[in-house]
Design an enzyme around this catalytic site. Structure first.
Site, PDB file in Angstrom:
ATOM      1  N   LYS A 102       0.851  -1.191   0.000  1.00  0.00           N
ATOM      2  CA  LYS A 102       0.000   0.000   0.000  1.00  0.00           C
ATOM      3  C   LYS A 102       0.888   1.242   0.000  1.00  0.00           C
ATOM      4  O   LYS A 102       1.636   1.484   0.943  1.00  0.00           O
ATOM      5  CB  LYS A 102      -0.908   0.020   1.232  1.00  0.00           C
ATOM      6  CG  LYS A 102      -1.642   1.358   1.401  1.00  0.00           C
ATOM      7  CD  LYS A 102      -2.542   1.405   2.616  1.00  0.00           C
ATOM      8  CE  LYS A 102      -2.902   2.857   2.932  1.00  0.00           C
ATOM      9  NZ  LYS A 102      -3.861   2.967   4.044  1.00  0.00           N
ATOM     10  N   GLY A 163      -8.548   8.573   9.746  1.00  0.00           N
ATOM     11  CA  GLY A 163      -8.840   8.576  11.177  1.00  0.00           C
ATOM     12  C   GLY A 163      -9.936   9.523  11.609  1.00  0.00           C
ATOM     13  O   GLY A 163     -10.186   9.690  12.802  1.00  0.00           O
ATOM     14  N   ALA A 189      -9.816   5.105   4.202  1.00  0.00           N
ATOM     15  CA  ALA A 189      -9.808   6.265   5.108  1.00  0.00           C
ATOM     16  C   ALA A 189     -11.158   6.961   5.172  1.00  0.00           C
ATOM     17  O   ALA A 189     -11.787   7.215   4.149  1.00  0.00           O
ATOM     18  CB  ALA A 189      -8.756   7.295   4.718  1.00  0.00           C
ATOM     19  N   ASN A 211      -9.188   1.208   9.633  1.00  0.00           N
ATOM     20  CA  ASN A 211      -8.430   0.889  10.845  1.00  0.00           C
ATOM     21  C   ASN A 211      -9.110   1.493  12.072  1.00  0.00           C
ATOM     22  O   ASN A 211      -9.654   0.812  12.924  1.00  0.00           O
ATOM     23  CB  ASN A 211      -6.988   1.394  10.694  1.00  0.00           C
ATOM     24  CG  ASN A 211      -6.050   0.919  11.798  1.00  0.00           C
ATOM     25  OD1 ASN A 211      -4.862   0.748  11.579  1.00  0.00           O
ATOM     26  ND2 ASN A 211      -6.534   0.681  13.005  1.00  0.00           N
ATOM     27  N   THR A 212      -9.143   2.836  12.112  1.00  0.00           N
ATOM     28  CA  THR A 212      -9.623   3.517  13.313  1.00  0.00           C
ATOM     29  C   THR A 212     -11.085   3.207  13.625  1.00  0.00           C
ATOM     30  O   THR A 212     -11.458   3.105  14.797  1.00  0.00           O
ATOM     31  CB  THR A 212      -9.424   5.044  13.165  1.00  0.00           C
ATOM     32  OG1 THR A 212      -8.091   5.287  12.722  1.00  0.00           O
ATOM     33  CG2 THR A 212      -9.643   5.758  14.480  1.00  0.00           C
TER      34      THR A 212
END
Lengths: 264, 67
Positions: A102, A163, A189, A211-212
């Protein structure tokens, strides 16, 4: 094409949810969240080893079964093409010649917006060096097309800032990228909750990377399961084809005839 | 003695220290790592044949959590 599978470069996957490994309480929680998400691709960052570490201290890679998931090393924190290329060459050495990566080259420390000019330079160099590049980029359709032409294997536009959990802020740009791309388009994202992931998939994204949204949930393992279902539901809805929107004309679901009091 | 930089910090080593023995002394032998010396990646197969020189800049990296 089998609707259950999708292909990135030379690899084929079933799960359309890609998850990160940052911001978890501990490696055990990371491991449980990955498992519950059903993800088959898991991102990792490349950093200097902690030299004070005891040999017995656990490391992230001990908690990831590489027979079950494909690692996706990233270039998070890189602000130039040089840094990004160097980081992924180290990642390839670290992961025994692994070539699926990535690429993200950042342009601003506050917003973490990508630097697309450096991203283009890095993508070209990495592809020449034999990497299969999944590329994080802005939601600019022209840049997305340029990255495709360079030979990237997946285009990964942001939905909103990394995030931020703000969801898809510009669905129109995302739709243009999806409609024009011959490559998998993966929202990377900005997903905050399950509905954001579903919307991305309903629009025709091939996968979602997050992720977050999982790691910062009150119950990350629970949210990982919610995201798995959200991505699956969105994909199935996309394939099933939604009904047309009718702004001004209601349409009853029950018969108009046989009413006790016939309407004139 | 030679002075080298490891992950940004200065370290003094015996003359003719190999990459292999450095990794051993740092307790990293069983770790998944990658090494760069003066911006050149050093493959695992060469760890025992390369000795560190004065002012070498060594980077030792691994995989950590990230998105």
């Amino acid at each position: 094409m089998n609707s259950k599978n999708f292909t990135i470069g030379t690899r084929s996957f079933t799960s359309r949810l890609i998850v990160g490994t940052g911001k978890y309480k501990n490696f055990s929680e990371t491991q449980s969240a990955i498992k519950n998400s059903g993800a088959e691709i898991v991102t990792v960052a490349i950093r200097r080893t902690n030299l004070g570490q005891k040999p017995s201290e656990p490391s992230l890679l001990d908690y990831i079964d590489r027979d079950l998931v494909t690692l996706l090393p990233n270039t998070a924190g890189c602000y130039s093409a040089d840094e990004a290329v160097r980081t992924l060459q180290l990642a390839r050495e670290l992961l025994d010649g692994h070539d699926l990566v990535k690429l993200e080259v950042l342009g601003d420390p506050t917003t973490l917006f990508p630097n697309v000019t450096e991203t283009l330079i890095a993508a070209e160099r990495l592809i020449q060096d034999g990497f299969q590049v999944m590329v994080y980029t802005s939601d600019d359709p022209v840049i997305a097309k340029r990255l495709e032409e360079l030979g990237c294997v997946a285009i990964m536009p942001l939905a909103s800032l990394i995030g931020s959990g703000m969801g898809i802020l510009n669905p129109w740009n995302l739709k243009i990228i999806i409609d024009n791309s011959m490559l998998p388009v993966i929202v990377d994202a900005g997903v905050g909750t399950a509905s954001d992931a579903t919307i991305a998939m309903e629009m025709g994204c091939d996968a979602v990377l997050m992720n977050t949204a999982i790691a910062a949930a009150k119950d990350p393992i629970g949210m990982a399961g919610a995201m798995r279902k959200a991505v699956e539901a969105g994909r199935e809805a996309f394939l099933a084809g939604r009904m047309a929107k009718k702004a001004y004309q209601a349409s009853p679901s029950s018969p108009k005839t046989g009413l006790l009091t016939p309407q004139g | 003695m030679v002075e080298v930089w490891i992950n940004g910090g200065s370290v003094t080593l015996e003359d003719n220290t190999s990459v292999d023995s450095l990794i051993d002394s740092l307790g990293l032998s069983d770790r998944k790592i990658a090494i760069e010396i003066n911006h050149q990646i050093v493959s695992r197969s060469r760890y025992d044949s390369i000795t560190l020189k004065h002012k070498d800049k060594i980077e030792i990296v691994t995989a950590v959590g990230g998105g």
